[in-house]
Design a protein around this motif. Structure first.
Motif, mmCIF file in Angstrom:
data_model
loop_
_atom_site.group_PDB
_atom_site.id
_atom_site.type_symbol
_atom_site.label_atom_id
_atom_site.label_comp_id
_atom_site.label_asym_id
_atom_site.label_seq_id
_atom_site.Cartn_x
_atom_site.Cartn_y
_atom_site.Cartn_z
ATOM 1 N N PHE A 1 0.828 -1.201 0.000
ATOM 2 C CA PHE A 1 0.000 0.000 0.000
ATOM 3 C C PHE A 1 0.867 1.259 0.000
ATOM 4 O O PHE A 1 0.357 2.365 -0.150
ATOM 5 N N TRP A 2 2.190 1.059 0.149
ATOM 6 C CA TRP A 2 3.126 2.193 0.128
ATOM 7 C C TRP A 2 4.526 1.657 -0.139
ATOM 8 O O TRP A 2 4.857 0.536 0.262
ATOM 9 N N GLN A 3 5.353 2.466 -0.807
ATOM 10 C CA GLN A 3 6.773 2.183 -0.928
ATOM 11 C C GLN A 3 7.520 3.499 -1.115
ATOM 12 O O GLN A 3 6.932 4.490 -1.563
ATOM 13 N N PRO A 4 8.799 3.548 -0.748
ATOM 14 C CA PRO A 4 9.560 4.794 -0.901
ATOM 15 C C PRO A 4 9.544 5.265 -2.348
ATOM 16 O O PRO A 4 9.657 4.459 -3.276
ATOM 17 N N SER A 5 9.410 6.565 -2.529
ATOM 18 C CA SER A 5 9.344 7.132 -3.875
ATOM 19 C C SER A 5 10.175 8.403 -3.933
ATOM 20 O O SER A 5 10.218 9.179 -2.965
ATOM 21 N N PHE A 6 10.825 8.611 -5.073
ATOM 22 C CA PHE A 6 11.699 9.771 -5.257
ATOM 23 C C PHE A 6 11.464 10.361 -6.649
ATOM 24 O O PHE A 6 10.992 9.672 -7.555
ATOM 25 N N PRO A 7 11.803 11.634 -6.850
ATOM 26 C CA PRO A 7 11.569 12.273 -8.146
ATOM 27 C C PRO A 7 12.592 11.861 -9.188
ATOM 28 O O PRO A 7 13.634 11.277 -8.868
ATOM 29 N N GLU A 8 12.293 12.155 -10.428
ATOM 30 C CA GLU A 8 13.246 11.943 -11.509
ATOM 31 C C GLU A 8 14.509 12.772 -11.243
ATOM 32 O O GLU A 8 14.467 13.821 -10.601
ATOM 33 N N ARG A 9 15.630 12.279 -11.732
ATOM 34 C CA ARG A 9 16.901 12.987 -11.591
ATOM 35 C C ARG A 9 16.751 14.437 -12.057
ATOM 36 O O ARG A 9 16.221 14.705 -13.135
ATOM 37 N N GLY A 10 17.198 15.371 -11.211
ATOM 38 C CA GLY A 10 17.143 16.787 -11.537
ATOM 39 C C GLY A 10 15.818 17.440 -11.236
ATOM 40 O O GLY A 10 15.695 18.670 -11.300
ATOM 41 N N ALA A 11 14.799 16.639 -10.876
ATOM 42 C CA ALA A 11 13.489 17.205 -10.541
ATOM 43 C C ALA A 11 13.367 17.313 -9.025
ATOM 44 O O ALA A 11 14.336 17.221 -8.298
ATOM 45 N N GLY A 12 12.170 17.486 -8.540
ATOM 46 C CA GLY A 12 11.954 17.600 -7.100
ATOM 47 C C GLY A 12 10.948 18.685 -6.792
ATOM 48 O O GLY A 12 10.403 19.332 -7.694
ATOM 49 N N ARG A 13 10.705 18.878 -5.512
ATOM 50 C CA ARG A 13 9.686 19.810 -5.059
ATOM 51 C C ARG A 13 10.196 21.252 -5.167
ATOM 52 O O ARG A 13 10.696 21.827 -4.201
ATOM 53 N N GLY A 14 10.087 21.825 -6.373
ATOM 54 C CA GLY A 14 10.493 23.217 -6.550
ATOM 55 C C GLY A 14 11.980 23.399 -6.321
ATOM 56 O O GLY A 14 12.728 22.464 -6.081
ATOM 57 N N ALA A 15 12.413 24.628 -6.397
ATOM 58 C CA ALA A 15 13.836 24.926 -6.241
ATOM 59 C C ALA A 15 14.113 25.912 -5.123
ATOM 60 O O ALA A 15 15.263 26.238 -4.855
ATOM 61 N N ASP A 16 13.068 26.402 -4.451
ATOM 62 C CA ASP A 16 13.254 27.428 -3.434
ATOM 63 C C ASP A 16 13.667 26.774 -2.117
ATOM 64 O O ASP A 16 12.872 26.068 -1.473
ATOM 65 N N LEU A 17 14.896 27.015 -1.717
ATOM 66 C CA LEU A 17 15.447 26.380 -0.520
ATOM 67 C C LEU A 17 14.696 26.799 0.733
ATOM 68 O O LEU A 17 14.341 25.964 1.573
ATOM 69 N N ASP A 18 14.432 28.069 0.879
ATOM 70 C CA ASP A 18 13.750 28.553 2.083
ATOM 71 C C ASP A 18 12.304 28.073 2.147
ATOM 72 O O ASP A 18 11.790 27.762 3.227
ATOM 73 N N GLU A 19 11.651 28.003 0.998
ATOM 74 C CA GLU A 19 10.269 27.511 0.975
ATOM 75 C C GLU A 19 10.212 26.051 1.397
ATOM 76 O O GLU A 19 9.341 25.645 2.180
ATOM 77 N N ASN A 20 11.137 25.247 0.914
ATOM 78 C CA ASN A 20 11.165 23.840 1.295
ATOM 79 C C ASN A 20 11.580 23.659 2.752
ATOM 80 O O ASN A 20 11.097 22.756 3.437
ATOM 81 N N ALA A 21 12.468 24.517 3.241
ATOM 82 C CA ALA A 21 12.841 24.465 4.659
ATOM 83 C C ALA A 21 11.631 24.762 5.533
ATOM 84 O O ALA A 21 11.409 24.106 6.560
ATOM 85 N N ALA A 22 10.832 25.731 5.126
ATOM 86 C CA ALA A 22 9.615 26.067 5.881
ATOM 87 C C ALA A 22 8.620 24.913 5.838
ATOM 88 O O ALA A 22 7.954 24.608 6.838
ATOM 89 N N GLY A 23 8.505 24.250 4.680
ATOM 90 C CA GLY A 23 7.603 23.109 4.575
ATOM 91 C C GLY A 23 8.038 21.950 5.453
ATOM 92 O O GLY A 23 7.206 21.298 6.088
ATOM 93 N N SER B 1 18.999 9.278 -4.270
ATOM 94 C CA SER B 1 17.698 8.637 -4.093
ATOM 95 C C SER B 1 17.834 7.122 -4.084
ATOM 96 O O SER B 1 17.206 6.432 -3.267
ATOM 97 N N ARG B 2 18.661 6.585 -4.969
ATOM 98 C CA ARG B 2 18.874 5.131 -4.959
ATOM 99 C C ARG B 2 19.532 4.694 -3.655
ATOM 100 O O ARG B 2 19.181 3.658 -3.080
ATOM 101 N N ALA B 3 20.481 5.486 -3.174
ATOM 102 C CA ALA B 3 21.137 5.161 -1.904
ATOM 103 C C ALA B 3 20.144 5.202 -0.752
ATOM 104 O O ALA B 3 20.182 4.352 0.150
ATOM 105 N N GLN B 4 19.242 6.173 -0.767
ATOM 106 C CA GLN B 4 18.233 6.255 0.289
ATOM 107 C C GLN B 4 17.286 5.059 0.231
ATOM 108 O O GLN B 4 16.906 4.514 1.272
#
Length: 671
Positions: A219-241, A480-483
């Motif tokens: 019902f769940w497994q670890p998932s990661f974005p495509e190489r070079g992708a991810g949740r936006g690029a704003d460091l401070d926004e992601n830190a706040a999240g 991501s593969r290492a994680q």
């Protein structure tokens, strides 16, 4: 937090005497009470550590129609929100417990309920409407769940020792399971080190009907974005999240309990963050507990003292010596139920004893941060190796390995030629396990101690694991593969099991892990790799998110993994008597895993060095030999027959509550 056990017997009339023997083996997991349910096909057992709704949260528990029953180990932290949804859908509740939410969630959503749970669990649901037994385990394997077949019967429990209470369960080592331990430090679910005994894979559920067992469904497994992708690029926004989600995760785990909750404080950033959140975002008094070492090489007392002063906590610590480790190691192995390549679980066992002695049942810890947010040195090491692999002949790129492991006395900067030789092996940029080859190759050296017959039966554990890596991993970046590898092997099999659940529950303590909150894990999984490790600064985003809460000394200190003295507790004048008994030529011959002359040579080497100058590999060898020998003695050998093999009380904890459909006089919690 509890212990669960059960028997699915399609031939009819499960044996309650046998079930109670299984429950007895789990008394340490639930000393506050016990109970069982039985009908013509299933018997469900439960030993209870009462945390939420202590008066009414008795298990096994049913719904108002008495056709869905559950025995449950763990916590569903979003049970308040789920309960409100279920009430809106017409469900009636008789308790305030999260257990009853599971019953109604199954009635309402079926297997889809597991995706809705935010928590840590191992559970069994018996649905009389469909005659189906459903076993489920949380996303990352915080809580254990084992099972085996005896004829057409399926027997399950929180720990293997409860399965071994069944006289029909064969007791022997599994060569492939040992091979996995001697590669990854742990087995990989569904494998265990015992032949015929399996563990439910984290993030899956399994259905048993009429003696037939379906393959576990994820019902769940670890998932990661495509190489070079991810949740936006704003460091401070992601830190706040990240900050928002981790604060909420910690609050849930601290506030949703009917008993006081303490916190571990290691001296590192992870426990400093969770303890700081408790201080700043809850109204509770903060009680913290720390582990210290008599040996200064391993001690983090200075950083712990810094944080306790900063937080103003009520604090207790325990100082552990090598002799302490040697004395408790047999108990540690008995609770871990697997070979150990390090003594690190032993001090954690002593620390949880301090928590219990201090009157607490629940403790919040920082486990999971390193896996979820890329804090281990193995991730930094992987980044260096990946950088080097793009031009293996470059002497400039090769020097990057000298930046690794600054906390070690014998770090790569002290021996650059050796470091380049060690980390420069298998530099294949296309290898999905590029990150882990050095560790696996180093650990695999232990297999040379095995008898030839055991080595011949071993398989390629690494290849088997990589066959399970999701197809989409080909598009992930190296981190991501290492994680994924770390979250599939070391996290559930060692960190959360041998070093976590087993050492906590040995002293009837529930551990809670905010960094493994479902929302935190999902958010972190979609972060860009460069925000987790910025340059070689591990857990950069976590430091950024909580820099206002942490002293600069904590933020700036190099990552120092938790370690404990290994060989020193087993040799020398203060060596415990059990070492000689467990490693005698006769005992080694009886276990049949190692060659006696090899074991005696290793012991003599350890004695000559007084346990303080052994190599990393020899330290692992010694722990492996001792723990395998103890496991054989405690679970598999001639003396392992009878209740004394598990060191449990003669009876399950009282009060005992029974719901027996096959007895004329029965009590029911549903009326």
């Amino acid at each position: 937090m509890c212990g669960i056990a059960g028997i699915h017997s399609p031939s009819g009339r499960p044996d309650t005497d046998l079930l109670q023997q299984m429950m007895t083996a789990l008394s340490h997991r639930g000393p506050d009470g016990s109970g069982y349910y039985r009908d013509s096909e299933v018997a469900l057992g439960h030993t209870r550590l009462a945390i939420i709704d202590p008066n009414l949260g008795v298990q096994p528990m049913c719904g108002e129609r008495e056709d869905v029953w559950v025995t449950f180990n763990g916590e569903i932290f979003n049970y308040v929100e789920l309960r409100a949804q279920l009430v809106d859908r017409g469900h009636d509740f008789r308790t305030r417990s999260d257990t009853e939410v599971i019953v109604h969630a199954w009635e309402e959503w079926g297997p889809d309920c597991f995706e809705r749970f935010n928590g840590q669990w191992a559970l069994a649901i018996w649905d009389r409407r469909t005659s189906e037994l459903v076993l489920s385990r949380d996303r990352l394997g915080v809580r254990p769940l084992y099972f085996t077949r005896v004829g057409r019967d399926l027997v399950f429990a929180s720990e293997v020792k409860a399965l071994f209470a069944h006289p029909g369960v064969t007791r022997s080592f599994d060569p492939v399971g040992l091979d996995e331990v001697f590669t990854f430090w742990s087995t990989v679910a569904p494998r265990t080190v015992f032949a015929g005994v399996e563990q439910l894979v984290p993030g899956t559920f399994m259905v048993v009907r009429d003696g037939l067992v379906d393959e576990a469904r994820p019902f769940w497994q670890p998932s990661f974005p495509e190489r070079g992708a991810g949740r936006g690029a704003d460091l401070d926004e992601n830190a706040a999240g990240l900050r928002e989600r981790l604060i909420e995760a910690t609050r849930l785990r601290f506030e949703r309990s009917d008993f006081p909750v303490g916190a571990y404080l290691s001296g590192g950033i992870d426990s400093a963050v969770t303890a700081g959140i408790i201080r700043d975002f809850t109204d509770a008094d903060l009680h913290t507990f720390s582990l210290r070492f008599a040996d200064a090489e391993y001690d983090e007392g200075g950083h712990q003292a810094l944080m306790t002063r900063r937080l103003g906590t009520t604090h207790r610590d325990i100082v552990v010596s090598p002799r302490d480790i040697g004395e408790v190691f047999p108990d540690v192995v008995r609770h871990a139920e697997t070979p150990l390549l390090r003594t690190a679980p032993a001090p954690m066992y002593l620390l949880s004893g301090l928590v219990r002695e201090s009157g607490f049942k629940v403790v919040v810890t920082g486990e999971g941060s390193d896996e979820v947010l890329a804090g281990y040195d193995i991730f930094r090491e992987a980044k260096v190796r990946e950088f080097w692999s793009r031009d293996p002949s470059s002497p400039v790129r090769a020097r990057a390995v000298e930046l690794l492991y600054p906390w070690l006395d014998r770090n790569p900067n002290q021996a650059p030629a050796f470091a380049r030789s060690f980390f420069g092996r298998n530099l294949d940029a296309t290898d999905p396990a590029l990150s882990h080859r050095p560790r696996w190759d180093s650990t695999a050296a232990l297999k040379a101690m095995l008898r030839p017959a055991w080595r011949a039966e071993s398989s390629d554990a690494a290849a088997r694991l990589l066959d399970r890596m999701p197809a989409e991993a080909a598009g992930w970046d190296g981190l991501s593969r290492a994680q994924w590898l770390e979250m599939t092997t070391l996290l559930p099999g060692y960190i959360l099991a041998s070093q976590g659940d087993r050492m906590l529950m040995a002293n009837s303590i529930e551990g809670r892990f905010p960094f493994l909150d479902a929302n935190v894990v999902e958010f972190a999984g979609q972060l860009p790799a460069r925000q987790k490790i910025l340059g070689l600064d591990e857990k950069h985003l976590l430091k950024r998110a909580f820099r206002d809460m942490l002293p600069p000394e904590i933020v700036a200190r190099p990552k120092q993994p938790y370690r404990a003295p290994d060989a020193a507790g087993f040799v020398g004048a203060g060596a415990p008597s059990w070492v000689a008994e467990a490693t005698s030529p006769e005992a080694v011959e009886a276990a049949g895993v190692f060659t006696p002359v090899v074991v005696q040579s290793l012991l003599e080497k350890a004695r000559r060095s007084r346990g303080r100058a052994l190599s990393n590999t020899d330290g692992m060898r010694l722990c492996a030999v001792l723990s395998v020998q103890l496991l054989h003695q405690q679970f598999l050998g001639d003396r392992a027959a009878g209740p004394e093999r598990i060191g449990a009380p003669a009876d399950p904890p009282r009060p005992m509550t029974t719901f027996d459909q096959l007895e004329t006089q029965r009590r029911t919690a549903c009326r």
